[in-house]
Design an enzyme around this catalytic site. Structure first.
Site, PDB file in Angstrom:
ATOM      1  N   ASP A  78       0.840  -1.194   0.000  1.00 56.26           N
ATOM      2  CA  ASP A  78       0.000   0.000   0.000  1.00 56.26           C
ATOM      3  C   ASP A  78       0.875   1.243   0.000  1.00 56.26           C
ATOM      4  O   ASP A  78       2.040   1.193   0.387  1.00 56.26           O
ATOM      5  CB  ASP A  78      -0.884   0.043   1.242  1.00 56.26           C
ATOM      6  CG  ASP A  78      -0.074   0.478   2.470  1.00 56.26           C
ATOM      7  OD1 ASP A  78      -0.251   1.630   2.911  1.00 56.26           O
ATOM      8  OD2 ASP A  78       0.759  -0.310   2.942  1.00 56.26           O
TER       9      ASP A  78
ATOM     10  N   CYS B  40      -8.423   3.364 -18.176  1.00 62.68           N
ATOM     11  CA  CYS B  40      -9.177   4.076 -17.138  1.00 62.68           C
ATOM     12  C   CYS B  40     -10.101   5.136 -17.740  1.00 62.68           C
ATOM     13  O   CYS B  40      -9.988   5.501 -18.909  1.00 62.68           O
ATOM     14  CB  CYS B  40      -8.223   4.714 -16.127  1.00 62.68           C
ATOM     15  SG  CYS B  40      -7.488   6.291 -16.672  1.00 62.68           S
TER      16      CYS B  40
ATOM     17  N   CYS C 231      -8.293   8.197 -19.330  1.00 62.57           N
ATOM     18  CA  CYS C 231      -7.646   7.940 -20.620  1.00 62.57           C
ATOM     19  C   CYS C 231      -8.662   7.660 -21.723  1.00 62.57           C
ATOM     20  O   CYS C 231      -8.403   7.948 -22.904  1.00 62.57           O
ATOM     21  CB  CYS C 231      -6.661   6.785 -20.493  1.00 62.57           C
ATOM     22  SG  CYS C 231      -5.197   7.203 -19.506  1.00 62.57           S
TER      23      CYS C 231
END
Length: 372
Positions: free
Chosen positions: A267, A307, A310
């Site tokens: 993370d 995404c 994009c």
């Protein structure tokens, strides 16, 4: 149900591994990157967007949620999942790293840590038991033991005392933990940059027989080669039948190094933080969208990315948004950066499945501009 880990496949030429973590709120395919939702939100993202980009699990921060809105409000809401309307797994950190990073406004004792709030200067105290109490109220699926993250550099004696205290605190966390069937407690291996202390910490932590284990105290300012050395040294002591979590790494190269060493979970706040500053991660390296050369660039941020940003917007448009401080600019870059890392982890999982992880790593590094 108790959290379970299934090892599906190991690479033939390194320690990379493919697995699944089973929780009450779904199965997590590993290795995985986990977006950080410090204050019950991944900055600039809503829960539907997080699911769309492939988030399997997110993080919450015990220290920040304890200060605001407070554990009582989240408990009254029915726990963190209901409070933020997220129905997939959540991992909460212990608050230890944030408390220790306060420096001069905190005091460490055997009992716990006394500190002043970075918000209003009010005085607070968190012990291992208090950290468990808060995380039990938050209701996270995975909760982290309260530990002391030693700074880099630090003396042998400092790190030894810190590591031994962390082990004593881990026992107190385990003893106090109130909801063992639904919340898995992970221990954190410390020991700084001293191999004998790392080994001692790893063996003693694993001896607690917990559902999973994390490596702390790496990527805290040390050179990359030292981080990689101590990462690989530490993982050799970690059991194969439990999840392995490397805390606080989020650049592509560190994620590849983590996976190669046998890590399942990682993370970092980095992808959303640099997004708010106008930087995109792309398959060809970092792209600073504020730069003038993108003013008339009508290509997507990354022509290999699927995404929302994009698919729908250009570099020129996103540059304009960032340069005039429009919130949408930070949102679009956050969506993109998180999707980029999650997609990279999807590709990593596929490469392990096909037993070509090191080959994929080499391809990625060459295109991104890293030296392997």
């Amino acid at each position: 149900m108790e959290l379970k880990y299934e090892l599906i496949k190991k690479s033939s030429d390194c320690n990379a591994r493919l697995g699944k973590i089973y929780t009450n709120r779904g199965v997590i395919e590993t290795p995985i990157f986990m977006p950080v939702g410090t204050r019950a939100t991944v900055k600039a993202m809503n829960v539907d967007e997080l699911k769309e980009i492939g988030s399997q699990i997110i993080l919450g921060n015990t220290y920040h949620l304890y200060l605001k809105p407070g554990q009582e409000i989240i408990r009254m809401a029915g726990g963190l999942h209901k409070f933020m309307n997220w129905d997939k797994p959540i991992l909460t950190d212990s608050g230890g790293f944030q408390v220790f990073s306060l420096g001069d406004i905190r005091k460490i004792t055997e009992e716990g840590v006394e500190f002043r709030s970075h918000i209003d200067g009010s005085k607070h105290f968190i012990s291992p038991e208090k950290s468990m109490e808060i995380q039990n109220d938050l209701g996270s699926d995975i909760m982290m033991a309260f530990d002391e993250c030693a700074p880099y550099p630090a003396s042998y004696d400092y790190v030894k005392n810190s590591m031994e205290r962390t082990l004593r605190w881990l026992k107190r966390c385990k003893d106090y933990h109130k909801n063992k069937d639904n919340q898995a407690l992970f221990g954190i291996i410390q020991g700084g940059m001293f191999k004998d202390l790392r080994r001692e910490s790893a063996l003693a932590t694993i001896d607690m027989d917990l559902p999973g284990y994390a490596i702390g105290g790496l990527s805290v300012g040390e050179p990359k080669e030292i981080m990689v050395e101590y990462l690989n040294y530490t993982t050799q002591f970690m059991p194969e039948n439990k999840p392995r979590y490397l805390m606080g790494v989020g650049t592509p190269d560190y994620l590849f190094e983590a996976v190669e060493a046998g890590i399942d979970m990682a993370d970092c706040v980095l992808p959303t933080r640099i997004a708010r500053n106008g930087t995109a991660m792309t398959s060809k390296g970092k792209l600073v969208i504020k730069n003038a050369k993108y003013a008339k660039d009508f290509a997507p941020l990354d022509d290999e990315c699927d995404c929302y940003a994009c698919r729908n917007h250009t570099r020129a448009y996103i540059r304009h948004l960032i340069n005039v401080d429009e919130i949408l600019g930070a949102r679009l870059l956050s969506i993109h950066n998180l999707r980029f890392l999650l997609k990279t982890m999807e590709n990593i999982r596929q490469s392990i499945r096909e037993d070509r992880f090191l080959e994929y790593k080499k391809e990625f590094y060459k295109k991104y501009g890293y030296e392997d």
